[in-house]
Design a protein around this motif. Structure first.
Motif, PDB file in Angstrom:
ATOM      1  N   GLU A  14     -15.151   2.305  -4.021  1.00 25.25           N
ATOM      2  CA  GLU A  14     -15.174   2.897  -2.699  1.00 25.25           C
ATOM      3  C   GLU A  14     -14.069   3.891  -2.541  1.00 25.25           C
ATOM      4  N   TRP A  15     -13.022   3.654  -3.227  1.00 24.36           N
ATOM      5  CA  TRP A  15     -11.871   4.531  -3.540  1.00 24.36           C
ATOM      6  C   TRP A  15     -12.247   6.213  -4.067  1.00 24.36           C
ATOM      7  N   TRP A  72     -14.487   7.897  -1.615  1.00 27.22           N
ATOM      8  CA  TRP A  72     -13.507   8.381  -0.309  1.00 27.22           C
ATOM      9  C   TRP A  72     -12.547   9.608  -0.791  1.00 27.22           C
ATOM     10  N   VAL A 118     -13.274  12.586   1.172  1.00 25.70           N
ATOM     11  CA  VAL A 118     -12.323  13.115   2.207  1.00 25.70           C
ATOM     12  C   VAL A 118     -11.044  13.377   1.654  1.00 25.70           C
ATOM     13  N   HIS A 132      -3.955   8.052   2.970  1.00 27.60           N
ATOM     14  CA  HIS A 132      -4.426   7.083   1.768  1.00 27.60           C
ATOM     15  C   HIS A 132      -3.627   6.029   1.862  1.00 27.60           C
ATOM     16  N   ARG A 188      -5.142   3.554   4.242  1.00 26.74           N
ATOM     17  CA  ARG A 188      -6.471   3.010   3.763  1.00 26.74           C
ATOM     18  C   ARG A 188      -6.324   1.916   2.585  1.00 26.74           C
TER      19      ARG A 188
END
Length: 111
Positions: free
Chosen positions: A17-18, A21, A25, A82, A85
């Motif tokens: 997922e990181w 992202w 993003v 960052h 999250r």
């Protein structure tokens, strides 16, 4: 030319997922600042199992002045998103590299 290198070890539980992202993003946000010419993400392939995956995120810029201006004007805000999250799920360090040669070709030595 300067390379701003950020090495990140991200916990296995959020690594996929990181990475998504970062690509969708975080890195686009960094690039929108206009200080960097190029970016890339590399994954360490020969690391020992430590519960995480290690990546090197690299940004190329024209000179140290551009990097310093980015760091002074934008880095804290981008980094705080960052941190919010992925708090407590990563360790990181950064380094600054000067490109002294590029695309060097291998040549046969006479002898």
């Amino acid at each position: 030319m300067i390379i701003y290198n950020v090495t990140v070890n991200i916990d296995n539980s959020v690594a996929d997922e990181w990475l998504q992202w970062m690509q969708e993003v975080h890195i686009p946000d960094v690039m929108k600042t206009g200080f960097f010419l190029h970016n890339q993400i590399s994954r360490m392939i020969d690391e020992i199992d430590n519960g995480g995956v290690t990546y090197a995120v690299q940004y190329k810029c024209r000179n140290l002045e551009d990097l310093e201006e980015y760091q002074n004007e934008h880095a804290d805000a981008i980094q705080s998103r960052h941190d919010a999250r992925y708090a407590n799920q990563y360790v990181t360090f950064s380094s600054t590299l000067e490109i002294v040669a590029s695309d060097v070709e291998r040549t046969e030595q006479a002898g």
